[in-house]
Motif scaffolding. Structure first.
Motif, PDB file in Angstrom:
ATOM      1  N   ILE A  81       0.835  -1.199   0.000  1.00 26.03           N
ATOM      2  CA  ILE A  81       0.000   0.000   0.000  1.00 26.03           C
ATOM      3  C   ILE A  81       0.874   1.254   0.000  1.00 26.03           C
ATOM      4  CG2 ILE A  81      -2.030   1.079   1.022  1.00 26.03           C
ATOM      5  CD1 ILE A  81      -2.340  -1.902   0.256  1.00 26.03           C
ATOM      6  N   HIS A  82       2.003   1.213   0.706  1.00 22.98           N
ATOM      7  CA  HIS A  82       2.947   2.332   0.785  1.00 22.98           C
ATOM      8  C   HIS A  82       2.247   3.621   1.260  1.00 22.98           C
ATOM      9  CE1 HIS A  82       6.628   0.510  -1.014  1.00 22.98           C
ATOM     10  NE2 HIS A  82       5.730  -0.359  -1.474  1.00 22.98           N
ATOM     11  N   ILE A  83       1.564   3.526   2.370  1.00 22.14           N
ATOM     12  CA  ILE A  83       0.860   4.683   2.928  1.00 22.14           C
ATOM     13  C   ILE A  83       1.864   5.709   3.431  1.00 22.14           C
ATOM     14  CG2 ILE A  83      -0.632   5.437   4.829  1.00 22.14           C
ATOM     15  CD1 ILE A  83      -1.984   2.655   4.591  1.00 22.14           C
ATOM     16  N   LEU A  90      -5.203   8.731  -0.911  1.00 23.91           N
ATOM     17  CA  LEU A  90      -5.630   7.821   0.146  1.00 23.91           C
ATOM     18  C   LEU A  90      -7.150   7.791   0.262  1.00 23.91           C
ATOM     19  CD1 LEU A  90      -4.733   5.897   2.389  1.00 23.91           C
ATOM     20  CD2 LEU A  90      -4.703   7.857   3.953  1.00 23.91           C
ATOM     21  N   ASP A  91      -7.797   8.938   0.109  1.00 21.30           N
ATOM     22  CA  ASP A  91      -9.267   8.968   0.147  1.00 21.30           C
ATOM     23  C   ASP A  91      -9.859   8.072  -0.943  1.00 21.30           C
ATOM     24  OD1 ASP A  91      -9.133  10.767   2.244  1.00 21.30           O
ATOM     25  OD2 ASP A  91      -9.497  12.532   0.979  1.00 21.30           O
ATOM     26  N   ALA A  92      -9.292   8.150  -2.145  1.00 21.05           N
ATOM     27  CA  ALA A  92      -9.794   7.334  -3.250  1.00 21.05           C
ATOM     28  C   ALA A  92      -9.553   5.848  -2.979  1.00 21.05           C
ATOM     29  CB  ALA A  92      -9.129   7.756  -4.558  1.00 21.05           C
ATOM     30  N   LEU A  93      -8.381   5.522  -2.438  1.00 19.26           N
ATOM     31  CA  LEU A  93      -8.091   4.130  -2.110  1.00 19.26           C
ATOM     32  C   LEU A  93      -9.057   3.612  -1.049  1.00 19.26           C
ATOM     33  CD1 LEU A  93      -6.489   1.513  -2.069  1.00 19.26           C
ATOM     34  CD2 LEU A  93      -4.856   2.619  -0.524  1.00 19.26           C
ATOM     35  N   ALA A 121      -2.985   8.339   8.848  1.00 20.40           N
ATOM     36  CA  ALA A 121      -3.211   7.836   7.496  1.00 20.40           C
ATOM     37  C   ALA A 121      -3.347   6.313   7.508  1.00 20.40           C
ATOM     38  CB  ALA A 121      -2.072   8.269   6.581  1.00 20.40           C
ATOM     39  N   ALA A 122      -2.483   5.644   8.273  1.00 19.75           N
ATOM     40  CA  ALA A 122      -2.575   4.191   8.360  1.00 19.75           C
ATOM     41  C   ALA A 122      -3.914   3.770   8.959  1.00 19.75           C
ATOM     42  CB  ALA A 122      -1.425   3.642   9.186  1.00 19.75           C
ATOM     43  N   ARG A 123      -4.348   4.459  10.009  1.00 12.31           N
ATOM     44  CA  ARG A 123      -5.629   4.131  10.635  1.00 12.31           C
ATOM     45  C   ARG A 123      -6.787   4.346   9.653  1.00 12.31           C
ATOM     46  NH1 ARG A 123      -3.054   6.381  15.402  1.00 12.31           N
ATOM     47  NH2 ARG A 123      -2.994   4.766  17.049  1.00 12.31           N
ATOM     48  N   GLN A 124      -6.710   5.408   8.854  1.00 19.73           N
ATOM     49  CA  GLN A 124      -7.781   5.673   7.894  1.00 19.73           C
ATOM     50  C   GLN A 124      -7.930   4.512   6.925  1.00 19.73           C
ATOM     51  OE1 GLN A 124      -7.414   9.332   5.621  1.00 19.73           O
ATOM     52  NE2 GLN A 124      -8.950   8.677   4.127  1.00 19.73           N
ATOM     53  N   TRP A 125      -6.814   4.016   6.393  1.00 21.30           N
ATOM     54  CA  TRP A 125      -6.917   2.911   5.443  1.00 21.30           C
ATOM     55  C   TRP A 125      -7.342   1.621   6.129  1.00 21.30           C
ATOM     56  CZ3 TRP A 125      -4.051  -1.695   4.609  1.00 21.30           C
ATOM     57  CH2 TRP A 125      -4.461  -2.391   3.468  1.00 21.30           C
ATOM     58  N   LEU A 126      -6.768   1.324   7.282  1.00 22.05           N
ATOM     59  CA  LEU A 126      -7.130   0.092   7.971  1.00 22.05           C
ATOM     60  C   LEU A 126      -8.623   0.063   8.308  1.00 22.05           C
ATOM     61  CD1 LEU A 126      -4.022  -0.203  10.304  1.00 22.05           C
ATOM     62  CD2 LEU A 126      -4.613  -1.771   8.440  1.00 22.05           C
ATOM     63  N   VAL A 270      -0.730  -2.157  -4.459  1.00 23.30           N
ATOM     64  CA  VAL A 270      -1.730  -1.091  -4.519  1.00 23.30           C
ATOM     65  C   VAL A 270      -1.086   0.279  -4.659  1.00 23.30           C
ATOM     66  CG1 VAL A 270      -3.599   0.036  -3.230  1.00 23.30           C
ATOM     67  CG2 VAL A 270      -3.383  -2.465  -3.193  1.00 23.30           C
ATOM     68  N   GLY A 271      -0.031   0.530  -3.898  1.00 23.10           N
ATOM     69  CA  GLY A 271       0.609   1.837  -3.918  1.00 23.10           C
ATOM     70  C   GLY A 271       1.745   1.917  -4.922  1.00 23.10           C
ATOM     71  N   TRP A 272       2.671   2.819  -4.656  1.00 25.57           N
ATOM     72  CA  TRP A 272       3.782   3.023  -5.572  1.00 25.57           C
ATOM     73  C   TRP A 272       5.057   3.248  -4.776  1.00 25.57           C
ATOM     74  CZ3 TRP A 272       5.660   7.787  -4.351  1.00 25.57           C
ATOM     75  CH2 TRP A 272       4.772   8.717  -3.818  1.00 25.57           C
ATOM     76  N   SER A 273       6.179   2.995  -5.429  1.00 25.58           N
ATOM     77  CA  SER A 273       7.489   3.206  -4.822  1.00 25.58           C
ATOM     78  C   SER A 273       8.317   4.080  -5.751  1.00 25.58           C
ATOM     79  CB  SER A 273       8.188   1.861  -4.604  1.00 25.58           C
ATOM     80  OG  SER A 273       9.419   2.030  -3.946  1.00 25.58           O
ATOM     81  N   ILE A 274       9.223   4.831  -5.184  1.00 19.96           N
ATOM     82  CA  ILE A 274      10.132   5.728  -5.905  1.00 19.96           C
ATOM     83  C   ILE A 274       9.396   6.939  -6.465  1.00 19.96           C
ATOM     84  CG2 ILE A 274      11.922   5.957  -7.656  1.00 19.96           C
ATOM     85  CD1 ILE A 274      12.614   4.017  -5.426  1.00 19.96           C
ATOM     86  N   ALA A 275       8.381   6.730  -7.302  1.00 15.44           N
ATOM     87  CA  ALA A 275       7.633   7.843  -7.899  1.00 15.44           C
ATOM     88  C   ALA A 275       6.176   7.428  -8.055  1.00 15.44           C
ATOM     89  CB  ALA A 275       8.229   8.224  -9.254  1.00 15.44           C
ATOM     90  N   PRO A 276       5.229   8.375  -7.965  1.00 18.09           N
ATOM     91  CA  PRO A 276       3.799   8.054  -8.042  1.00 18.09           C
ATOM     92  C   PRO A 276       3.338   7.805  -9.474  1.00 18.09           C
ATOM     93  CG  PRO A 276       4.065  10.410  -7.758  1.00 18.09           C
ATOM     94  CD  PRO A 276       5.454   9.811  -7.670  1.00 18.09           C
TER      95      PRO A 276
END
Length: 294
Positions: A81-83, A90-93, A121-126, A270-276
């Motif tokens: 997820i790379h939160i 994050l809202d869209a996810l 942010a982590a709590r929001q997604w969880l 789900v998320g991204w690393s290095i660049a979005p």
């Protein structure tokens, strides 16, 4: 927010960038071509989107049989997820994950957070995770270690959301056992105790972050292994496939791989690393439908 944390975040990002480049491998083995489907089929195939698909969350369904399973079992497998912090992405996810129907198990294979992550942010997604009737389980990835989340506080934060962290541990979950490892790259695999904890006659689902650990789990007789880490390359080009994957991926870039009598699934993340940026490799919300073997 004060400028000091912002500066620390930027320094952390540069460190993560250098680590990612140092641990990568250009033109990884078997990186060309789309990820292989499950033995019973996978749908739909990744959408070949050329634009930035980092917010193009794609539910997929994968079907296979599992020897020793007494009844059908459904799984949501979410990984990488790379939160970082709260915001529109994050809202869209969270809207996408909140819309997922319940499953028997929700399994999270690491890198849920990354450098500069915020507990809110982590709590929001969880809080947006779908229901897991038999439990929700997570393992650590390399970024939990590198971003300061491999701690009792992280275990407690997961527990608040009804997610049990498995760190070289194995627990019963209805008709199966769920075995989770520490990360292959940044942690320490210690499989003796979890292997001894398995129940005789019950199939085991193995969770590990880096797929390079999967052959070890397969040799231990674990029939289904779920991993992430690679993002399936994150950027995939026609004919060339993934140009870069992090160390710890090996030839397991994305999709399904037979390992003797075992099956390995490497989710696109789900998320991204290095660049979005994601190119021809959309984020994946993977549902796995298991049926008893005939």
């Amino acid at each position: 927010m004060s400028p000091r944390p912002r500066l620390a975040d930027r320094i952390g990002f540069l460190r993560s960038l250098s680590k990612g480049l140092a641990r990568g491998a250009f033109f990884p083995d078997r990186g060309a071509g789309p990820p292989a489907p499950a033995p019973g089929g996978s749908a739909p195939p990744p959408r070949p989107r050329w634009g930035n698909g980092a917010g193009d969350f794609q539910p997929t369904t994968h079907r296979l049989t599992l020897a020793g399973l007494g009844r059908p079992l459904s799984i949501w497998h979410l990984t990488d997820i790379h939160i970082r912090e709260q915001g529109p992405w994050l809202d869209a996810l969270c809207a996408a994950t909140a819309a997922l129907p319940p499953a028997d198990l929700v399994l999270l294979t690491g890198d849920l957070v990354t450098t500069g992550w915020r507990p809110a942010a982590a709590r929001q997604w969880l809080a947006s995770l779908p229901t897991g009737r038999l439990g929700r389980f997570a393992v650590l990835g390399n970024w939990e270690h590198w971003a300061g989340a491999a701690t009792p506080a992280w275990t407690a934060l997961l527990a608040e959301a009804g997610v049990q962290l498995l760190r070289n541990a194995c627990v019963p979950a209805g008709p199966v056992d769920v075995l989770g490892t520490d990360d292959h790259l940044a942690g320490t695999l210690a499989l003796g105790a979890p292997l001894r904890a398995r129940r005789a006659g019950r199939p085991t689902i193995g969770l590990t972050h880096s797929p390079a650990a999967a052959p070890t789990l397969a040799r231990c007789g674990i029939p289904l292994i779920l991993a992430g880490h690679s993002h399936a390359g994150q950027v995939r080009l026609p004919w060339l496939g993934a140009l870069w994957v992090p160390m710890g991926t090996g030839r397991y870039v994305g999709g399904w791989y037979p390992l003797g009598e075992s099956q390995l699934f490497v989710g696109r993340g789900v998320g991204w690393s290095i660049a979005p940026v994601r190119l021809r490799c959309p984020p994946e919300l993977a549902r796995i439908e298991l049926a008893p073997a005939p």
